[in-house]
Write a protein that holds these residues in place. Sequence first.
Motif, short mmCIF file in Angstrom:
data_model
loop_
_atom_site.label_atom_id
_atom_site.label_comp_id
_atom_site.label_asym_id
_atom_site.label_seq_id
_atom_site.Cartn_x
_atom_site.Cartn_y
_atom_site.Cartn_z
N VAL A 31 0.85 -1.09 0.14
CA VAL A 31 -0.56 -0.72 0.27
C VAL A 31 1.15 1.48 0.26
O VAL A 31 2.24 1.51 0.67
N PRO A 32 0.36 2.53 -0.10
CA PRO A 32 1.08 3.30 -0.42
C PRO A 32 2.00 5.02 0.22
O PRO A 32 2.03 5.43 0.46
N SER A 33 0.27 4.34 1.49
CA SER A 33 0.17 5.53 2.58
C SER A 33 -0.60 4.64 3.82
O SER A 33 -0.56 3.77 3.82
N ASP A 39 -6.56 1.38 5.85
CA ASP A 39 -7.79 0.27 5.37
C ASP A 39 -7.67 -1.41 5.57
O ASP A 39 -8.33 -1.85 6.04
N VAL A 40 -6.14 -1.62 4.71
CA VAL A 40 -5.96 -2.82 4.85
C VAL A 40 -5.82 -3.46 6.19
O VAL A 40 -6.83 -4.53 7.03
N LEU A 41 -5.94 -3.38 6.93
CA LEU A 41 -5.43 -3.09 8.44
C LEU A 41 -6.86 -3.83 9.10
O LEU A 41 -7.46 -4.83 9.57
N LEU A 42 -7.72 -1.99 9.21
CA LEU A 42 -8.49 -3.15 9.82
C LEU A 42 -10.05 -3.46 9.06
O LEU A 42 -10.62 -4.57 9.80
N ALA A 43 -9.38 -3.90 7.82
CA ALA A 43 -10.21 -4.61 6.46
C ALA A 43 -9.73 -6.16 6.97
O ALA A 43 -10.35 -7.29 7.98
N SER A 44 -8.86 -6.44 7.79
CA SER A 44 -8.06 -7.74 7.56
C SER A 44 -8.69 -7.49 9.55
O SER A 44 -9.28 -9.11 10.23
N THR A 45 -8.50 -6.77 10.23
CA THR A 45 -9.53 -6.81 11.54
C THR A 45 -10.57 -7.54 11.38
O THR A 45 -11.02 -8.13 12.28
N ARG A 87 -0.33 9.36 26.51
CA ARG A 87 0.12 10.26 25.32
C ARG A 87 -0.80 10.76 24.60
O ARG A 87 -1.65 9.58 23.86
N PRO A 88 -0.54 11.62 23.70
CA PRO A 88 -1.48 11.23 23.34
C PRO A 88 -1.62 11.11 21.74
O PRO A 88 0.26 10.56 21.29
N PRO A 89 -2.28 9.98 20.94
CA PRO A 89 -1.83 9.29 19.52
C PRO A 89 -0.86 9.75 18.85
O PRO A 89 -1.74 11.39 18.53
N ASN A 90 -0.03 9.12 18.32
CA ASN A 90 0.50 10.14 16.84
C ASN A 90 -0.27 10.18 16.15
O ASN A 90 -1.78 9.69 16.07
N PRO A 91 0.07 10.77 14.51
CA PRO A 91 -1.33 10.85 13.91
C PRO A 91 -0.92 9.40 13.34
O PRO A 91 -3.20 9.44 12.98
N ILE A 92 -0.73 8.35 13.07
CA ILE A 92 -0.87 6.88 12.30
C ILE A 92 -2.43 6.29 13.05
O ILE A 92 -3.35 5.87 13.15
N THR A 93 -1.91 6.86 15.11
CA THR A 93 -2.41 6.18 15.85
C THR A 93 -4.33 6.62 15.90
O THR A 93 -5.49 6.16 15.86
N ALA A 94 -4.12 8.32 15.78
CA ALA A 94 -4.95 8.39 15.26
C ALA A 94 -5.79 8.57 14.70
O ALA A 94 -7.49 8.56 14.29
N LEU A 95 -5.10 8.52 13.10
CA LEU A 95 -6.02 8.10 11.56
C LEU A 95 -6.53 6.70 12.69
O LEU A 95 -7.92 6.41 11.86
N LEU A 96 -6.21 5.78 12.69
CA LEU A 96 -6.69 3.78 13.11
C LEU A 96 -7.87 4.52 13.77
O LEU A 96 -8.89 3.50 13.63
N LEU A 97 -7.62 5.28 15.23
CA LEU A 97 -9.07 5.94 16.40
C LEU A 97 -10.23 6.23 14.70
O LEU A 97 -11.12 5.55 15.41
N LYS A 98 -9.83 6.47 14.27
CA LYS A 98 -11.38 8.33 13.59
C LYS A 98 -11.72 6.62 12.90
O LYS A 98 -12.74 6.88 12.44
N ALA A 100 -11.79 3.66 13.32
CA ALA A 100 -12.24 2.67 13.59
C ALA A 100 -13.84 3.35 14.04
O ALA A 100 -14.67 2.58 15.46
N LYS A 101 -14.04 4.03 14.45
CA LYS A 101 -14.67 5.09 14.78
C LYS A 101 -15.58 4.85 16.42
O LYS A 101 -16.10 4.60 17.02
N VAL A 102 -13.61 4.72 17.14
CA VAL A 102 -13.44 4.17 18.51
C VAL A 102 -12.57 5.52 19.31
O VAL A 102 -11.97 6.44 18.62
N THR A 103 -12.79 6.24 20.61
CA THR A 103 -12.17 7.04 21.21
C THR A 103 -10.77 5.95 22.25
O THR A 103 -11.14 4.70 21.77
N LEU A 104 -9.38 6.27 21.95
CA LEU A 104 -8.48 6.21 23.38
C LEU A 104 -9.53 5.38 24.02
O LEU A 104 -9.27 4.57 25.14
N PRO A 105 -10.16 6.40 24.95
CA PRO A 105 -10.45 6.05 26.09
C PRO A 105 -11.66 4.98 26.20
O PRO A 105 -11.45 4.65 26.98
#
Length: 138
Positions: A31-33, A39-45, A87-98, A100-105
Amino acid sequence: MYNDIWCWATARVMVLLWEHELDLMKHAFAVPSDDALIDVLLASTVKTLQRFSSIKDTTKRVLAGGVAVRWKGRLNDVREFLSDFNRPPNPITALLLKKAKVTLPGIKKAVRELCEESYRFTGLGTVTPNKQGKVVCT
């Protein structure tokens, strides 16, 4: 219950993102981005969770290594990872949470509750006599 399992599964993806280099993961999944990787990781999940809930995925196979071993290595390890994630989520983790439609708490709460509710099935912390009649605490 599905939301709690989804939170746990999303947290497992967080662990993967923490443990592995993003460029290597993008290369492995071709994947390029970052966006496409999530998207691929969530589809696999989703596919994995569907397999978990199918009749084809037997309890015997899932728990073949023992309930306590699976609890420690699949559930409690995620709880421990999240408890150290202050700590606050880094950009890739923030993207994952968004995506996946979940929050860290929300993830932390769901995984903590899953661990607490399932611990009693592990046999950990119980007192049982061993073969010589001595009491052994596990």
